[in-house]
Design an enzyme around this catalytic site. Structure first.
Site, PDB file in Angstrom:
ATOM      1  N   TYR A  83      -5.097  11.367  -3.718  1.00  0.00           N
ATOM      2  CA  TYR A  83      -5.587  12.641  -3.204  1.00  0.00           C
ATOM      3  C   TYR A  83      -4.708  13.208  -2.097  1.00  0.00           C
ATOM      4  O   TYR A  83      -4.976  14.293  -1.592  1.00  0.00           O
ATOM      5  CB  TYR A  83      -7.037  12.519  -2.697  1.00  0.00           C
ATOM      6  CG  TYR A  83      -7.316  11.343  -1.795  1.00  0.00           C
ATOM      7  CD1 TYR A  83      -6.962  11.369  -0.455  1.00  0.00           C
ATOM      8  CD2 TYR A  83      -7.945  10.214  -2.290  1.00  0.00           C
ATOM      9  CE1 TYR A  83      -7.216  10.297   0.366  1.00  0.00           C
ATOM     10  CE2 TYR A  83      -8.217   9.125  -1.477  1.00  0.00           C
ATOM     11  CZ  TYR A  83      -7.847   9.173  -0.141  1.00  0.00           C
ATOM     12  OH  TYR A  83      -8.103   8.087   0.671  1.00  0.00           O
ATOM     13  N   LYS A  84      -3.635  12.500  -1.737  1.00  0.00           N
ATOM     14  CA  LYS A  84      -2.705  13.025  -0.740  1.00  0.00           C
ATOM     15  C   LYS A  84      -1.609  13.816  -1.454  1.00  0.00           C
ATOM     16  O   LYS A  84      -1.841  14.918  -1.946  1.00  0.00           O
ATOM     17  CB  LYS A  84      -2.139  11.883   0.098  1.00  0.00           C
ATOM     18  CG  LYS A  84      -3.179  11.140   0.941  1.00  0.00           C
ATOM     19  CD  LYS A  84      -2.538  10.035   1.719  1.00  0.00           C
ATOM     20  CE  LYS A  84      -3.411   9.316   2.692  1.00  0.00           C
ATOM     21  NZ  LYS A  84      -4.795   9.044   2.367  1.00  0.00           N
ATOM     22  N   ARG A  98      -0.842  14.858  13.827  1.00  0.00           N
ATOM     23  CA  ARG A  98       0.124  14.732  12.741  1.00  0.00           C
ATOM     24  C   ARG A  98       0.293  16.057  12.012  1.00  0.00           C
ATOM     25  O   ARG A  98      -0.677  16.774  11.768  1.00  0.00           O
ATOM     26  CB  ARG A  98      -0.340  13.682  11.719  1.00  0.00           C
ATOM     27  CG  ARG A  98      -0.656  12.316  12.260  1.00  0.00           C
ATOM     28  CD  ARG A  98      -0.952  11.318  11.132  1.00  0.00           C
ATOM     29  NE  ARG A  98      -2.012  11.758  10.242  1.00  0.00           N
ATOM     30  CZ  ARG A  98      -2.433  11.079   9.165  1.00  0.00           C
ATOM     31  NH1 ARG A  98      -1.851   9.932   8.861  1.00  0.00           N
ATOM     32  NH2 ARG A  98      -3.399  11.545   8.404  1.00  0.00           N
ATOM     33  N   ASP A 151       0.869  -1.171   0.000  1.00  0.00           N
ATOM     34  CA  ASP A 151       0.000   0.000   0.000  1.00  0.00           C
ATOM     35  C   ASP A 151       0.907   1.221   0.000  1.00  0.00           C
ATOM     36  O   ASP A 151       1.687   1.433   0.931  1.00  0.00           O
ATOM     37  CB  ASP A 151      -0.897  -0.015   1.240  1.00  0.00           C
ATOM     38  CG  ASP A 151      -1.874   1.151   1.277  1.00  0.00           C
ATOM     39  OD1 ASP A 151      -1.542   2.227   0.748  1.00  0.00           O
ATOM     40  OD2 ASP A 151      -2.962   0.994   1.867  1.00  0.00           O
TER      41      ASP A 151
END
Length: 410
Positions: free
Chosen positions: A231-232, A380, A206
């Site tokens: 989309y990151k 984060r 992944d």
């Protein structure tokens, strides 16, 4: 360098002035100059080139040409896949943009299990992303297989020795994340893949938190299969299509389980039986999202223009700078750095543990600093190298310090 200079905002300004990628920030639509956006590991910013591409897709292609645009739309998932492939070290013809990560993971995991008949063990780890664990648990339940879970360190990530101890002659598939979603710990892709292959099993990676953030060499690591979202760090937009990678040696022999008309050979013949298309097209399902796939292509092109090596260099500098600031400003206030300190062992985000992490994230957002929260106790900072400035890192750290100290927290 004396600590006072490192902790001074002018030091961050000097780093920004020397940043060779600084100009790329203007290539994104960031309309609020006061906003500090450190959540690109969840949703990347909007490239201006994508806005222009959408104007073309909607006005010229859909609006004017209408269905005639399928003459070139039909091959877009493969074309976009080859662009993404350049970012993940995959030669042309091994990546397709289609569906979402969960669906792609199901397709490739199921196909991999079919390639290892007589083997009954699937391996993943307790800290893998929830969708990954759920998909693999569902497959294990359907097939009467054993799902073997590795007890990985939530902060330090995957230890190759744990994988070596877990695989055996009954292992069919190992599926792991290259970068841990909570801590940002970076796995040894080549080493772990070799261990899995020694046991005769297939390896499925992944790449959701690594594509566009760290160098990936799928072909060079002799990887079998991989999936990832866009989309990151690829900045393709919310819900943008994901991608699937199947190495050339497996591409023509694997058969995925969701037989749709876009994975059919000669799809417009509308034949009575299913005959899978050659190449990566067989890993598609139904009609693809054309706007979403075009956005993937634009995002990947922008990253290729900037260069994965310069982006990785800046990413390591950003994360190292954040950790240094945190050691001085946040650790004395009860925060713990929950990301590996060695630059080569982390991805593009840094996590901190604090018992009130969820509230800190909410209050930072109120102050215009966008981060995110992950269970059980961590916040984060996602540092996208094309949009994040060193002054953003300094300002966000100072905002977190103020909140935790109680200057505007409570």
């Amino acid at each position: 360098m004396p600590e006072v200079l490192l902790l001074d905002r002018e030091y961050a300004e000097k780093l920004d002035a020397a940043d060779p990628l600084a100009g790329y920030r203007d290539r994104f639509l960031l309309e609020d100059p006061a906003l500090i956006y450190l959540n690109g590991n969840s949703l990347g910013a909007l490239p201006r080139a994508t806005l222009a591409r959408m104007e073309t897709v909607f006005r010229a292609e859909w609006g004017a040409a209408l269905a005639r645009s399928w003459d070139h739309w039909v091959d877009l998932p493969a074309r976009a896949g080859d662009v993404v492939g350049e970012l993940i070290g995959a030669a042309a013809g091994q990546v397709i943009v289609t569906d979402n990560t969960t669906v792609n993971l199901y397709k490739l995991a199921s196909a991999a299990l079919d390639m290892r008949p007589g083997r009954h063990v699937i391996i993943t780890d307790h800290d893998n992303f929830p969708s990954d664990r759920y998909v693999l648990a569902g497959l294990a339940a359907q097939r009467g297989a054993e799902l073997r879970m590795l007890d990985t360190d939530i902060n330090e990530g995957l230890d190759p020795d744990l994988v070596r101890a877990a695989v055996d002659e009954d292992t069919a598939l190992v599926s792991l994340s290259h970068v841990a979603y909570r801590s940002g710990a970076l796995a040894d892709m080549a080493g772990i893949t070799a261990i899995v292959h020694q046991a005769g099993a297939l390896m499925l990676w992944d790449l959701c938190h690594s594509v566009g953030a760290v160098p990936v060499y799928l072909d060079g690591c002799d990887a079998d299969l991989a999936v990832g979202c866009t989309y990151k760090y690829l900045n393709a937009g919310p819900g943008a299509p994901a991608f699937a990678y199947v190495c050339a040696r497996l591409r023509e022999v694997l058969r995925q389980p969701i037989w749709g008309w876009f994975s059919q050979r000669d799809q417009f013949d509308m034949g009575p039986g299913y005959d899978p298309a050659p190449g990566m097209a067989k890993f598609m399902t139904g009609t693809p999202s054309i706007p979403g796939t075009a956005a993937v292509e634009e995002g990947a092109r922008l990253l290729l223009e900037a260069g994965i090596a310069p982006m990785r260099d800046k990413s390591m500098l950003l994360t190292a700078y954040l950790i240094e600031l945190a050691d001085a400003r946040l650790v004395p206030l009860g925060c713990t750095v929950a990301t590996p300190r060695e630059a080569g062992r982390r991805g593009g985000h840094v996590s901190f543990c604090h018992p009130d992490a969820e509230r800190i994230v909410a209050r930072l957002a109120d102050d215009g600093v966008i981060t995110d929260y992950r269970t059980p106790d961590r916040f984060r900072f996602g540092l996208s190298p094309l949009t994040t400035r060193f002054t953003d890192v300094w300002d966000a750290t100072e905002a977190a310090r103020a909140l935790i100290e109680g200057e505007s927290y409570g």
